[in-house]
Write a protein that holds these residues in place. Structure first.
Motif, mmCIF file in Angstrom:
data_model
loop_
_atom_site.group_PDB
_atom_site.id
_atom_site.type_symbol
_atom_site.label_atom_id
_atom_site.label_comp_id
_atom_site.label_asym_id
_atom_site.label_seq_id
_atom_site.Cartn_x
_atom_site.Cartn_y
_atom_site.Cartn_z
ATOM 1 N N ALA A 166 -23.070 104.584 6.689
ATOM 2 C CA ALA A 166 -24.347 104.603 5.970
ATOM 3 C C ALA A 166 -24.190 105.167 4.570
ATOM 4 O O ALA A 166 -24.756 104.638 3.604
ATOM 5 C CB ALA A 166 -25.375 105.418 6.757
ATOM 6 N N SER A 167 -23.403 106.243 4.424
ATOM 7 C CA SER A 167 -23.226 106.852 3.106
ATOM 8 C C SER A 167 -21.944 107.656 3.066
ATOM 9 O O SER A 167 -21.479 108.163 4.102
ATOM 10 C CB SER A 167 -24.416 107.756 2.755
ATOM 11 N N VAL A 168 -21.367 107.759 1.873
ATOM 12 C CA VAL A 168 -20.173 108.580 1.636
ATOM 13 C C VAL A 168 -20.284 109.151 0.231
ATOM 14 O O VAL A 168 -21.108 108.708 -0.571
ATOM 15 C CB VAL A 168 -18.859 107.757 1.750
ATOM 16 N N GLU A 169 -19.420 110.136 -0.075
ATOM 17 C CA GLU A 169 -19.365 110.683 -1.423
ATOM 18 C C GLU A 169 -18.257 109.993 -2.214
ATOM 19 O O GLU A 169 -17.337 109.396 -1.636
ATOM 20 C CB GLU A 169 -19.102 112.191 -1.386
ATOM 21 N N VAL A 170 -18.358 110.070 -3.526
ATOM 22 C CA VAL A 170 -17.313 109.525 -4.381
ATOM 23 C C VAL A 170 -15.985 110.193 -4.034
ATOM 24 O O VAL A 170 -15.908 111.415 -3.893
ATOM 25 C CB VAL A 170 -17.656 109.747 -5.865
ATOM 26 N N GLY A 171 -14.946 109.392 -3.875
ATOM 27 C CA GLY A 171 -13.626 109.908 -3.500
ATOM 28 C C GLY A 171 -13.329 109.817 -2.024
ATOM 29 O O GLY A 171 -12.174 109.949 -1.623
ATOM 30 N N ALA A 172 -14.355 109.560 -1.203
ATOM 31 C CA ALA A 172 -14.152 109.458 0.248
ATOM 32 C C ALA A 172 -13.752 108.030 0.627
ATOM 33 O O ALA A 172 -13.897 107.092 -0.147
ATOM 34 C CB ALA A 172 -15.416 109.872 0.994
ATOM 35 N N GLU A 173 -13.245 107.889 1.862
ATOM 36 C CA GLU A 173 -12.853 106.573 2.359
ATOM 37 C C GLU A 173 -14.051 105.854 2.983
ATOM 38 O O GLU A 173 -14.940 106.487 3.556
ATOM 39 C CB GLU A 173 -11.730 106.698 3.394
ATOM 40 N N VAL A 174 -14.048 104.533 2.849
ATOM 41 C CA VAL A 174 -15.083 103.686 3.438
ATOM 42 C C VAL A 174 -14.382 102.711 4.393
ATOM 43 O O VAL A 174 -13.607 101.861 3.958
ATOM 44 C CB VAL A 174 -15.856 102.906 2.360
ATOM 45 N N THR A 175 -14.639 102.857 5.682
ATOM 46 C CA THR A 175 -14.014 101.991 6.682
ATOM 47 C C THR A 175 -14.965 100.852 7.029
ATOM 48 O O THR A 175 -16.094 101.080 7.459
ATOM 49 C CB THR A 175 -13.663 102.785 7.950
ATOM 50 N N VAL A 176 -14.497 99.628 6.825
ATOM 51 C CA VAL A 176 -15.292 98.423 7.091
ATOM 52 C C VAL A 176 -14.652 97.673 8.259
ATOM 53 O O VAL A 176 -13.448 97.391 8.244
ATOM 54 C CB VAL A 176 -15.357 97.521 5.845
ATOM 55 N N THR A 177 -15.452 97.348 9.275
ATOM 56 C CA THR A 177 -14.952 96.665 10.467
ATOM 57 C C THR A 177 -15.622 95.308 10.616
ATOM 58 O O THR A 177 -16.851 95.211 10.647
ATOM 59 C CB THR A 177 -15.221 97.504 11.732
ATOM 60 N N VAL A 178 -14.797 94.255 10.691
ATOM 61 C CA VAL A 178 -15.294 92.896 10.933
ATOM 62 C C VAL A 178 -14.977 92.558 12.389
ATOM 63 O O VAL A 178 -13.812 92.599 12.800
ATOM 64 C CB VAL A 178 -14.637 91.879 9.983
ATOM 65 N N ALA A 179 -15.996 92.237 13.174
ATOM 66 C CA ALA A 179 -15.807 91.983 14.600
ATOM 67 C C ALA A 179 -16.503 90.688 15.000
ATOM 68 O O ALA A 179 -17.380 90.178 14.293
ATOM 69 C CB ALA A 179 -16.341 93.147 15.427
#
Length: 248
Positions: A46-59
């Motif tokens: 839903a949200s992250v801070e700048v510099g953090a990782e964003v995990t995207v899952t395609v299923a």
């Protein structure tokens, strides 16, 4: 007498029977269904801070005879960047990943050899991005091509979307100096001994620049001592004059 049937007349009948047998065998062999999925989903935080990782899952849910696939994942390069070698696909196959750096990652995956196609609910790809700027990052699957074991293909468009809100990193706390206790004399409090206008019994009555009652008393003593000495001198002089007059 029964005349024998020429053998050349049997050849057309044998060829026909053989063709029918081959057709029957082909019809009896099970046919592969076209590859399909019930739905393609795209999971994002839903949200992250700048510099953090964003995990995207395609299923995919309800996959049938999914032997290979080609999935495109669109992203906003102004807000996130793909982490090198971060894409993960199912075990038991071969994958190829292409990032055009303009906002599209293409993931191609195929099973190997006689491996069966994927069935049921499966994760097609997991991608890791780094948040580089604040804003609403949009991810999407604009196209997906499904390939079955018999090379039949099905193409999906606008399969899934997802968003992640990237917020600015919180500022680190600063070390604020602690307030020192104030001097009562500074804020109108009760003056401490030794302040101007207060007597200090331990103060010396003498000394340069001495002030206060003791300094005043010392000056008075000195004045009286000088006056007494002057009176003695004057009295001695008068007495001496009278003695000389008497002797004459």
């Amino acid at each position: 007498m029964t005349r024998p049937v020429p053998r050349r007349r049997l050849r057309p009948r044998a060829a026909l029977v053989g063709g029918l047998a081959l057709a029957a065998a082909a019809l009896a062999a099970p046919a592969h269904a076209a590859p399909s999925v019930t739905a393609v989903t795209l999971g994002t935080p839903a949200s992250v801070e700048v510099g953090a990782e964003v995990t995207v899952t395609v299923a995919a849910t309800g996959a049938v005879d999914l032997y290979a696939y080609d999935v495109a994942v669109a992203y906003d390069p102004a807000l996130v960047a793909l982490v090198d070698d971060s894409v993960v696909t199912p075990d038991g196959g071969f994958a190829d990943v292409t990032d055009d750096a303009a906002g599209t990652v293409t993931v191609a995956h195929t099973r190997l050899g006689t491996s069966p196609g994927l069935e049921g609910d499966v994760t097609l790809a997991t991608l890791t991005f780094t948040a580089v700027s604040d804003g609403v990052a949009t991810f999407a699957v604009p196209a997906a091509t499904l390939v079955g074991a018999d090379s039949a293909t099905v193409t999906l468009t606008d399969a899934a979307t997802g968003t992640t809100t990237v917020t600015a990193a919180a500022a680190p706390p600063t070390d604020e100096p602690t307030d020192e206790p104030s001097d009562p004399a500074d804020d109108g409090g009760t003056p401490s001994p030794g302040d101007d206008g207060a007597s200090d019994p331990s103060s010396s009555p003498t000394g340069s620049g001495s002030t206060g009652p003791l300094a005043t008393t010392g000056a008075s003593v000195a004045w009286f001592a000088g006056a007494a000495l002057l009176a003695v001198v004057v009295g001695s002089g008068i007495l001496l004059v009278r003695r000389r007059a008497a002797t004459r």
